[in-house]
Design an enzyme around this catalytic site. Structure first.
Site, PDB file in Angstrom:
ATOM      1  N   LYS A 120       0.835  -1.092  -0.389  1.00 30.31           N
ATOM      2  CA  LYS A 120      -0.240   0.047  -0.554  1.00 30.31           C
ATOM      3  C   LYS A 120       1.046   1.701  -0.078  1.00 30.31           C
ATOM      4  O   LYS A 120       1.572   1.819   0.715  1.00 30.31           O
ATOM      5  CB  LYS A 120      -0.465  -0.318   1.659  1.00 30.31           C
ATOM      6  CG  LYS A 120      -2.059  -1.352   1.191  1.00 30.31           C
ATOM      7  CD  LYS A 120      -2.749  -1.098   2.830  1.00 30.31           C
ATOM      8  CE  LYS A 120      -3.665  -1.875   2.228  1.00 30.31           C
ATOM      9  NZ  LYS A 120      -5.123  -1.508   2.843  1.00 30.31           N
ATOM     10  N   ASP A 156     -13.599   2.361  10.086  1.00 31.32           N
ATOM     11  CA  ASP A 156     -13.806   1.671   9.467  1.00 31.32           C
ATOM     12  C   ASP A 156     -13.950  -0.062   8.880  1.00 31.32           C
ATOM     13  O   ASP A 156     -13.245  -0.656   8.751  1.00 31.32           O
ATOM     14  CB  ASP A 156     -12.566   2.079   7.964  1.00 31.32           C
ATOM     15  CG  ASP A 156     -13.197   1.534   6.639  1.00 31.32           C
ATOM     16  OD1 ASP A 156     -14.421   0.998   6.563  1.00 31.32           O
ATOM     17  OD2 ASP A 156     -12.403   1.102   5.804  1.00 31.32           O
TER      18      ASP A 156
END
Length: 522
Positions: free
Chosen positions: A217, A390
């Site tokens: 990422k 999240d």
């Protein structure tokens, strides 16, 4: 006979076509190649030399800052892991408690290597040709996978994990590709949805020798930047440093439920663009006006250069997270979080409006028996410390049944705001008023000056190549949030009594320890 006018038109058309090809195809490629050729050596270090440095010093850090258990300068971290709470022996392992058997894993990858080699013979297979059972048996990937059991993803003080972190940080990459969920999405997105699936997060699958795999990422936000107050959690950036910090925090809390993560700088041209066989991924690369190499995701709503991640000019830092064993040999179950948030701008979930919501969950299988609810509360405590809102789903290994621990995947939306504590993340704890004794005792220990959470996190993160991983305000926020958790437990204990709040998951093991919790001794 061609007229002069016809000949002129033909020459004009051909010259125009050549000019267009020159401007939009040939010159950009030559320009990109020239940038690569003038890339200084220090921007693309020799991997073997880097590996030797890492193994000698740990992540390339100065020698005096490395070594969790041996180095005297990491005093608080060393003392923490020497504490009796971190020496508690796990219960005796029963038959089949390990996730994998070595023979089954090797057989699976042998067969996979044969299929892969046969499939790619015509185009010159790299991975299938290099796969070797004897080398795989000694690889850190296999050792990590074989160590996964019913208690955690890895044992305490397992040197294999540190060696795997080294591999993630410097080992040569064989191939780059889209992740599996990206391929399943196949570039199709519903742009009318508020929450967009996958792609926008710009993640890349990295493949190493002998089927070692990890997810990269890239950096999207600087460490000093806070998430703006008007940004919803479901459209927030995913932060590479949050993935790294979450692994270290999870290890310090002794959950050991986050797969190993290391920071790394990749050369986008040489280590992704040149190594990918996926033409769609390769087509997303371009040169920015600042002469930096950039790439973007292929999902329709974000197939734009303004969503790109760019190197300087090639190098881009990011997190590299180790993959768990393939689903074919280690099945996992995807479960909706009972305290999942609403992913629209205005709606709310039941838990946000019903103060007695937990009573309903306590009567719902599998939360009505066993440790599943307590594991969800552990996850909420972990997410509150990181500030991650999240957590809409979670995964467990199906082999270990309904009491399996929750794997703390996907932590990149943590550490976005150090100036705000989102108390609603603690709803599972505050509504259910239950907590594991082992979790509470470790939180109490980390609140004491000699073992302060911010201090041990700071020391631990020095071991990563991308240090400093977190800024001081984020580290200090950990201490503040830890006290908020303990305050919530104290309130629950006052209202319901210690026996109804603290779940004893330690048995008689703790009776021999010389450690008192201030909450228990309240």
């Amino acid at each position: 006979m061609w007229s002069a006018r016809s000949r002129f038109l033909i020459v004009l058309i051909l010259s125009t076509a050549f000019t267009v090809d020159l401007l939009f195809n040939i010159l950009p490629k030559l320009h990109q190649r020239s940038i690569r050729n003038r890339c200084p050596c220090e921007e693309f270090p020799d991997k073997s030399a880097a590996l030797r440095t890492f193994r000698a010093n740990g992540s390339g850090a100065p020698a005096e800052t490395v070594g969790w258990s041996l180095n005297p300068t990491l005093s608080k971290l060393r003392e923490l892991f020497s504490h009796p709470l971190y020496q508690v022996k796990s219960l005796p392992r029963g038959l089949g408690e390990h996730l994998l058997k070595q023979d089954d894993a090797v057989k699976y990858y042998n067969n996979k290597a044969k299929r892969t080699k046969k499939k790619r013979t015509r185009i010159g297979n790299l991975m299938g040709a290099r796969y070797n059972s004897r080398v795989y048996l000694t690889s850190n990937w296999l050792k990590f996978h074989l160590a996964i059991d019913g208690n955690a993803l890895y044992p305490r003080s397992d040197p294999v994990i540190d060696r795997l972190l080294e591999d993630l940080a410097v080992l040569a990459i064989n191939e780059a590709d889209y992740t599996y969920d990206e391929k399943a999405l196949n570039g199709r997105c519903n742009c009318k949805e508020v929450v967009k699936p996958s792609g926008v997060h710009l993640k890349v699958l990295l493949k190493f020798q002998n089927f070692g795999k990890a997810m990269f990422k890239p950096m999207r936000q600087k460490r000093e930047e806070e998430t703006p107050g008007d940004v919803f959690y479901f459209v927030d950036f995913q932060r590479h440093n949050a993935e790294i910090a979450a692994f270290h925090l999870d290890r310090i809390l002794d959950f050991r439920r986050v797969p190993p993560v290391a920071g790394r700088k990749l050369n986008l041209s040489k280590e992704i663009q040149d190594l990918t066989r996926n033409e769609e991924l390769k087509a997303t690369f371009f040169i920015s006006p600042e002469n930096n190499v950039c790439f973007f995701s292929r999902c329709l709503y974000s197939c734009k250069t303004e969503y790109a991640a760019c190197g300087r000019p090639h190098l881009l830092e990011g997190s590299v997270s180790a993959f768990l064993p393939d689903l074919h040999i280690a099945q996992r179950e995807l479960i909706k979080n009972p305290w999942s948030r609403s992913y629209t701008f205005a709606d709310k979930e039941e838990w946000e409006t019903n103060p007695n919501y937990c009573e309903k969950i306590k009567r719902t299988p599998p939360y009505d028996t066993g440790s599943r609810l307590l594991n969800v509360i552990d996850m909420a405590i972990f997410d509150f410390l990181t500030g991650n809102m999240d957590r809409h789903h979670f995964e467990v290994f199906t082999k270990f049944g309904k009491d399996s621990y929750i794997i703390h995947f996907d932590n990149a939306r943590g550490f976005g705001k150090h100036s705000h504590d989102e108390l609603s993340i603690l709803a599972p704890l505050t509504q259910c008023c239950r907590i594991k004794k082992s979790t509470l005792l470790r939180l109490e220990l980390l609140s004491q000056p000699d073992y302060r959470l911010s201090d041990v996190m700071r020391e631990s993160l020095l071991l990563d190549a991308l240090r400093p991983v977190l800024t001081d305000p984020h580290l200090l926020a950990l201490d503040r949030r830890l006290h908020a958790i303990l305050k919530a437990v104290q309130k629950c204990a006052y209202e319901h009594g210690d026996a109804n709040v603290i779940e004893d998951d330690m048995g008689d093991v703790f009776d021999v320890m010389d450690f008192n919790s201030s909450v228990l001794a309240r």
